[in-house]
Scaffold this motif. Structure first.
Motif, mmCIF file in Angstrom:
data_model
loop_
_atom_site.group_PDB
_atom_site.id
_atom_site.type_symbol
_atom_site.label_atom_id
_atom_site.label_comp_id
_atom_site.label_asym_id
_atom_site.label_seq_id
_atom_site.Cartn_x
_atom_site.Cartn_y
_atom_site.Cartn_z
ATOM 1 N N LEU A 1 22.537 91.890 42.205
ATOM 2 C CA LEU A 1 23.356 90.910 42.923
ATOM 3 C C LEU A 1 23.577 89.643 42.114
ATOM 4 O O LEU A 1 24.662 89.066 42.147
ATOM 5 C CB LEU A 1 22.685 90.545 44.252
ATOM 6 N N GLU A 2 22.536 89.190 41.392
ATOM 7 C CA GLU A 2 22.635 87.917 40.689
ATOM 8 C C GLU A 2 21.971 88.008 39.316
ATOM 9 O O GLU A 2 20.981 88.737 39.140
ATOM 10 C CB GLU A 2 21.955 86.792 41.496
ATOM 11 N N LEU A 3 22.530 87.273 38.377
ATOM 12 C CA LEU A 3 21.923 87.074 37.062
ATOM 13 C C LEU A 3 21.658 85.586 36.916
ATOM 14 O O LEU A 3 22.600 84.777 36.957
ATOM 15 C CB LEU A 3 22.862 87.553 35.945
ATOM 16 N N ASN A 4 20.381 85.215 36.808
ATOM 17 C CA ASN A 4 19.993 83.798 36.736
ATOM 18 C C ASN A 4 20.538 82.995 37.916
ATOM 19 O O ASN A 4 21.013 81.865 37.768
ATOM 20 C CB ASN A 4 20.448 83.182 35.419
ATOM 21 N N GLY A 5 20.529 83.623 39.093
ATOM 22 C CA GLY A 5 20.967 82.945 40.306
ATOM 23 C C GLY A 5 22.463 82.880 40.494
ATOM 24 O O GLY A 5 22.936 82.303 41.473
ATOM 25 N N VAL A 6 23.235 83.486 39.599
ATOM 26 C CA VAL A 6 24.703 83.456 39.696
ATOM 27 C C VAL A 6 25.190 84.813 40.188
ATOM 28 O O VAL A 6 24.779 85.867 39.652
ATOM 29 C CB VAL A 6 25.346 83.133 38.328
ATOM 30 N N ASP A 7 26.057 84.802 41.193
ATOM 31 C CA ASP A 7 26.622 86.037 41.726
ATOM 32 C C ASP A 7 27.287 86.821 40.590
ATOM 33 O O ASP A 7 28.059 86.266 39.802
ATOM 34 C CB ASP A 7 27.665 85.695 42.799
ATOM 35 N N VAL A 8 26.992 88.133 40.503
ATOM 36 C CA VAL A 8 27.525 88.936 39.394
ATOM 37 C C VAL A 8 29.048 88.985 39.415
ATOM 38 O O VAL A 8 29.677 89.212 38.375
ATOM 39 C CB VAL A 8 26.943 90.362 39.423
ATOM 40 N N ALA A 9 29.648 88.774 40.599
ATOM 41 C CA ALA A 9 31.109 88.766 40.671
ATOM 42 C C ALA A 9 31.708 87.595 39.911
ATOM 43 O O ALA A 9 32.880 87.619 39.534
ATOM 44 C CB ALA A 9 31.567 88.739 42.125
ATOM 45 N N LYS A 10 30.898 86.555 39.657
ATOM 46 C CA LYS A 10 31.384 85.368 38.959
ATOM 47 C C LYS A 10 30.949 85.335 37.498
ATOM 48 O O LYS A 10 31.215 84.363 36.799
ATOM 49 C CB LYS A 10 30.872 84.113 39.670
ATOM 50 N N VAL A 11 30.267 86.379 37.052
ATOM 51 C CA VAL A 11 29.787 86.434 35.676
ATOM 52 C C VAL A 11 30.817 87.149 34.817
ATOM 53 O O VAL A 11 31.303 88.229 35.181
ATOM 54 C CB VAL A 11 28.429 87.158 35.586
ATOM 55 N N ASP A 12 31.181 86.550 33.695
ATOM 56 C CA ASP A 12 32.139 87.156 32.773
ATOM 57 C C ASP A 12 31.393 88.153 31.884
ATOM 58 O O ASP A 12 30.590 87.764 31.038
ATOM 59 C CB ASP A 12 32.817 86.084 31.923
ATOM 60 N N VAL A 13 31.658 89.436 32.106
ATOM 61 C CA VAL A 13 30.940 90.493 31.398
ATOM 62 C C VAL A 13 31.948 91.314 30.601
ATOM 63 O O VAL A 13 33.020 91.657 31.115
ATOM 64 C CB VAL A 13 30.195 91.408 32.399
ATOM 65 N N PRO A 14 31.659 91.620 29.331
ATOM 66 C CA PRO A 14 32.577 92.466 28.555
ATOM 67 C C PRO A 14 32.698 93.851 29.184
ATOM 68 O O PRO A 14 31.783 94.313 29.878
ATOM 69 C CB PRO A 14 31.920 92.535 27.168
ATOM 70 N N PRO A 15 33.813 94.547 28.948
ATOM 71 C CA PRO A 15 34.043 95.845 29.599
ATOM 72 C C PRO A 15 32.925 96.858 29.385
ATOM 73 O O PRO A 15 32.589 97.615 30.292
ATOM 74 C CB PRO A 15 35.354 96.333 28.947
ATOM 75 N N GLU A 16 32.313 96.867 28.180
ATOM 76 C CA GLU A 16 31.299 97.874 27.904
ATOM 77 C C GLU A 16 30.024 97.675 28.712
ATOM 78 O O GLU A 16 29.189 98.581 28.813
ATOM 79 C CB GLU A 16 30.959 97.897 26.406
ATOM 80 N N GLY A 17 29.824 96.490 29.322
ATOM 81 C CA GLY A 17 28.617 96.245 30.096
ATOM 82 C C GLY A 17 28.823 96.240 31.596
ATOM 83 O O GLY A 17 27.862 96.082 32.355
ATOM 84 N N ARG A 18 30.052 96.428 32.058
ATOM 85 C CA ARG A 18 30.334 96.309 33.493
ATOM 86 C C ARG A 18 29.712 97.424 34.320
ATOM 87 O O ARG A 18 29.447 97.253 35.507
ATOM 88 C CB ARG A 18 31.856 96.282 33.713
ATOM 89 N N TRP A 19 29.492 98.594 33.685
ATOM 90 C CA TRP A 19 28.951 99.703 34.457
ATOM 91 C C TRP A 19 27.579 99.386 35.033
ATOM 92 O O TRP A 19 27.204 99.913 36.091
ATOM 93 C CB TRP A 19 28.880 100.961 33.585
#
Length: 848
Positions: A558-576
């Motif tokens: 759900l969160e990375l370092n307290g930030v909602d994953v929907a708001k985290v900029d992730v490169p395409p290869e890591g989105r899975w």
């Protein structure tokens, strides 16, 4: 200003008059531009047809306006009231299990989907026989109804009306599935569909604590004005720990859409390669055309036409011809979705109705225009540079050096715009940049290879054969075909070798090496009360095998370092990693097939804050570091753990590997199931069948997956993708052949002159044919060697650095490439020079 306008009018009038004689000299030009443009237009049109169909038919594909998904648990009373407050709710439950014949003679993995009376909210479920779904799934005399995919009936030798066992329940196959409207939104399945009622699935005993089960709540909204984001915000505000995945009908199948877009971008880059290779053909064709217009250009210059007007005349002609080629390419690209619909309609939502996709066609047209300008300007600059007196003396455009700086600058601008268009229209801009840089490096390298070939020919020892001596001389003499042949064939063959090696290694890994290293079986959903008896049974059936068991839970990040994953900029290869739920486990010690690369493992008796070990590669893609926190939702509870270490994971081994491994205290007391693998390299097919039968009959609620069966499904998918890749590579190779033909056409005048002089001095036609054959043979072999080295390097990089798979050089690919290069080079070369061998000597000698 008026003077410039007058020059343009005069140039345009002369250009149109010259084109009255037809397009002779431009056929290869047309073919190169049309082929590359068509490839790019077709790939992007088909991609847009599929993605737009997914978007426009989102409600049908999702079987709802919005979908809430919970893993391993059902919605509680408060959550269900919230969902029902928005509209009509249809609940379905999905899992994988083993279906078996009542006599125990056969069994098969199935994708179970249990639905309620409201299913489907949108779309139509069609069965054969086509009866109401409630009747097909009803219980009669203690036997539940079920509808199965035709593949399951075929695989198990069953017919409609036969009975089958699932878990602890008995089902009767009442029909076969014809159309399941939301099958695509449910994701890719490794097994055939088995559809029944939720009550029937409940009676099977397959749903237990810790089972890998997905519960989907699909809603037909009462308020159609509500957006997905508004509903998501309400759900998260009221139930922050629910851990559900929310998807609207505008993104009915996000994984499929993303994969289609990614694959289409790859094919677009391959199509761009074909177009750029064709650009070399454009340059050759323009040079050959201008060479044929020597006397016209000389006459125009002698009667006072400014050089700028002469250049403008032929630029207008080239632009008009390019427009024709681009038009042909766009027509082919526009009809591609209609052609693709006949092949894909049963798999993907694509309409056969004629539909234009202006964005795809505009993109292809822009690529075509920029390639034309990038490769046509320099030959025009050379034509402007040559004086009329030199043209009358039968000198051509084989001038050394570069034309004046405006032409060089214009070419540079066109190439920069071409690269910018390719990069900024690609989602994976880094890969597009690397691809273009590799292509530019390939051009430079091929020019260097041509220079090395010519230098080697110049320094080669004298041979006794006159034909071979003439062939070697032709390779290094001024105006030789060496650069053109090397460049035209080199790129196409390199791409073909790289794709063939990637495809061959993938298939070799899937059908050979991987099954040897991978486990024989995966056993899923083993309950704690069954683990001891299960272990005894398997060890008795496979005494030489190695049984590995680990606790298994499912959770969603759900969160990375307290930030909602929907708001985290992730490169395409890591989105899975962030999409959907992930398998979780806990362990006291470092798992097998893993090694700590950074940080340290926790002590066996650790009791502090929750810690997690993260896969190193995926952590790098997500931008994580030691000490960062990750919040996961497990069984409706949010757990925040701190990253203690990174691990290297051998995903390619297909062993039990997890992105996240937690410290044991994290899930103390949490209910969970077990996951197990069996490795027995000496087990025969009959022994594997016996193990599968014994486990399925003794423990009907345990799901047994035979790895070889799963790999066969993956191999079929890879084969289908490889077909599309080979088609794209074939286009690039065809473009190479066209470019080679254009190169030969560009040098025909010099070849005619040489042939006439040699024949006058006593050379026979057979000797000239041998000389040309030797020349093309040497050039083709040298180009094939380069293609093998360069293509092998590209394949190694993709396989070992991107896919993390072993890369092997395949001798059959080398032999095929060498043979293809020789056949193409000699065949096209002789076809292009055969006509000039019969040229009458007198007309040529009179011009000397």
């Amino acid at each position: 200003m008026n003077g410039s306008l007058q020059k343009i009018k005069v140039a345009f009038r002369i250009a149109l008059r010259e084109l009255r004689g037809g397009l002779k000299g431009f056929y290869i030009f047309l073919a190169c531009i049309a082929l590359g443009t068509a490839a790019i237009a077709a790939v992007n049109s088909v991609s847009m047809a599929i993605t737009e169909a997914i978007s426009s038919e989102g409600r049908t594909l999702l079987a709802g306006d919005i979908r809430f998904e919970l893993d391993n648990r059902e919605a509680d009373a408060d959550e269900l009231r919230f969902l029902e407050s928005m509209g009509t709710v249809s609940v379905s439950t999905g899992l994988r299990s083993m279906a078996r014949l009542p006599d125990g003679s056969d069994q098969s993995l199935v994708e179970v989907k249990a639905v309620d009376q409201e299913y489907p909210l949108y779309g139509t479920f069609v069965a054969d026989p086509d009866l109401p779904l409630s009747d097909l799934l009803a219980e009669r005399d203690g036997v539940w109804g079920a509808v199965a995919a035709p593949l399951l009936l075929e695989r198990m030798g069953m017919q409609v009306g036969d009975e089958i066992l699932l878990g602890n329940a008995r089902f009767r196959i009442t029909a076969s599935i014809v159309t399941e409207p939301d099958s695509i939104s449910d994701g890719f399945g490794f097994a055939p569909r088995f559809l029944t009622s939720r009550a029937g699935l409940q009676s099977s005993g397959l749903i237990a604590t810790g089972s890998l089960v997905e519960h989907a709540y699909k809603i037909r909204l009462d308020d159609q004005a509500m957006t997905t984001e508004q509903i998501r915000k309400q759900a998260q505000d009221q139930f922050p720990s629910a851990g559900w995945s929310i998807r609207g009908s505008d993104r009915a199948a996000p994984a499929l859409t993303e994969n289609i877009e990614r694959f289409s971008q790859f094919l677009t880059l391959v199509g761009l390669t074909a177009l750029v290779v064709g650009g070399v053909g454009v340059a050759n064709a323009v040079r050959a055309f201008l060479d044929s217009k020597r006397t016209v250009i000389a006459t125009l210059k002698c009667v006072g036409a400014p050089a700028a007007v002469v250049v403008m005349v032929y630029l207008i002609q080239i632009t008009l011809v390019a427009a024709i080629g681009i038009g042909f390419g766009l027509i082919l690209g526009a009809i591609a979705p209609i052609a693709a619909a006949s092949y894909l309609s049963g798999i993907l939502p694509i309409s056969a109705e004629p539909t234009l996709y202006p964005r795809a066609l505009l993109l292809a047209a822009m690529f075509g225009v920029l390639v034309t300008l990038a490769f046509a300007i320099l030959p025009l600059g050379h034509a402007r540079k040559v004086p009329a007196t030199a043209l009358f003396r039968e000198q051509g455009f084989d001038t050394t050096g570069l034309p004046s700086w405006p032409y060089v600058l214009a070419t540079g601008i066109a190439l920069a715009l071409l690269a910018a268009l390719a990069i900024f229209t690609s989602e994976q801009q880094r890969i597009a940049t690397i691809f273009l840089a590799a292509m530019a490096g390939g051009f430079i390298l091929l020019r260097a290879v041509a220079y090395v070939i010519a230098m080697a020919a110049r320094r080669s020892p004298v041979v006794h054969s006159a034909a071979l001596r003439l062939a070697i001389g032709n390779i290094h003499r001024p105006g030789a075909l060496t650069p053109a042949v090397t460049l035209s064939l080199g790129l196409g063959l390199t791409l073909l070798v790289a794709l063939a090696l990637i495809d061959g290694n993938l298939r070799r890994e899937l059908t050979g090496n991987l099954p040897e290293r991978a486990p024989n079986f995966f056993f899923v959903d083993i309950q704690g009360s069954e683990i001891d008896a299960f272990r005894t049974l398997v060890e008795g059936q496979a005494p030489e095998g190695k049984l590995i068991e680990v606790p298994m839970l499912r959770g969603r990040i759900l969160e990375l370092n307290g930030v909602d994953v929907a708001k985290v900029d992730v490169p395409p290869e890591g989105r899975w990693v962030l999409r959907g739920d992930r398998g979780l486990t806990y362990a006291q010690n470092v798992p097998e097939n893993s090694a700590v690369t950074e940080g340290s493992w926790w002590a066996p008796d650790y009791t502090g804050e929750p810690l997690v070990s993260f896969s190193a590669q995926e952590a790098s893609e997500l931008g994580l570091k030691i000490g960062d926190t990750i919040t996961v939702n497990v069984l409706g509870r949010n757990i925040t753990a701190r990253i203690a270490n990174f691990r290297s994971v051998e995903w390619e081994s297909l062993s039990m590997n997890f992105v996240m491994v937690f410290s044991p205290n994290t899930f103390a007391g949490a209910p969970h199931a077990w996951l197990a693998t069996l490795i027995d390299g000496d087990a025969t097919a009959a022994e594997e069948a016996a193990i599968l039968r014994s486990v399925t009959q003794t423990f009907p609620t345990i799901t047994t997956v035979r790895v070889k069966d799963a790999l066969e499904v993956v191999d079929r998918v890879v084969g289908q993708l490889a077909t599309a890749i080979r088609a794209a590579a074939a286009i690039a190779l065809i473009a190479s052949v066209l470019v080679l033909s254009g190169a030969l056409a560009a040098g025909n005048r010099a070849r005619t002159h040489d042939a006439v002089v040699l024949k006058t001095l006593g050379a026979t036609r057979s000797m000239l044919i041998r000389a040309f054959t030797y020349e093309y043979l040497l050039l083709g072999a040298a180009t094939a060697v380069f293609a093998l080295i360069a293509g092998g390097g590209i394949a190694w990089f993709v396989l070992s650095q991107i896919m993390n798979l072993p890369s092997n050089f395949l001798p059959d690919v080398a032999a095929m490439t060498l043979a293809l290069a020789l056949v193409v080079t000699i065949g096209v070369g002789l076809a292009g020079t055969w006509r000039i061998l019969g040229q009458k000597a007198a007309p040529i000698l009179r011009e000397l």
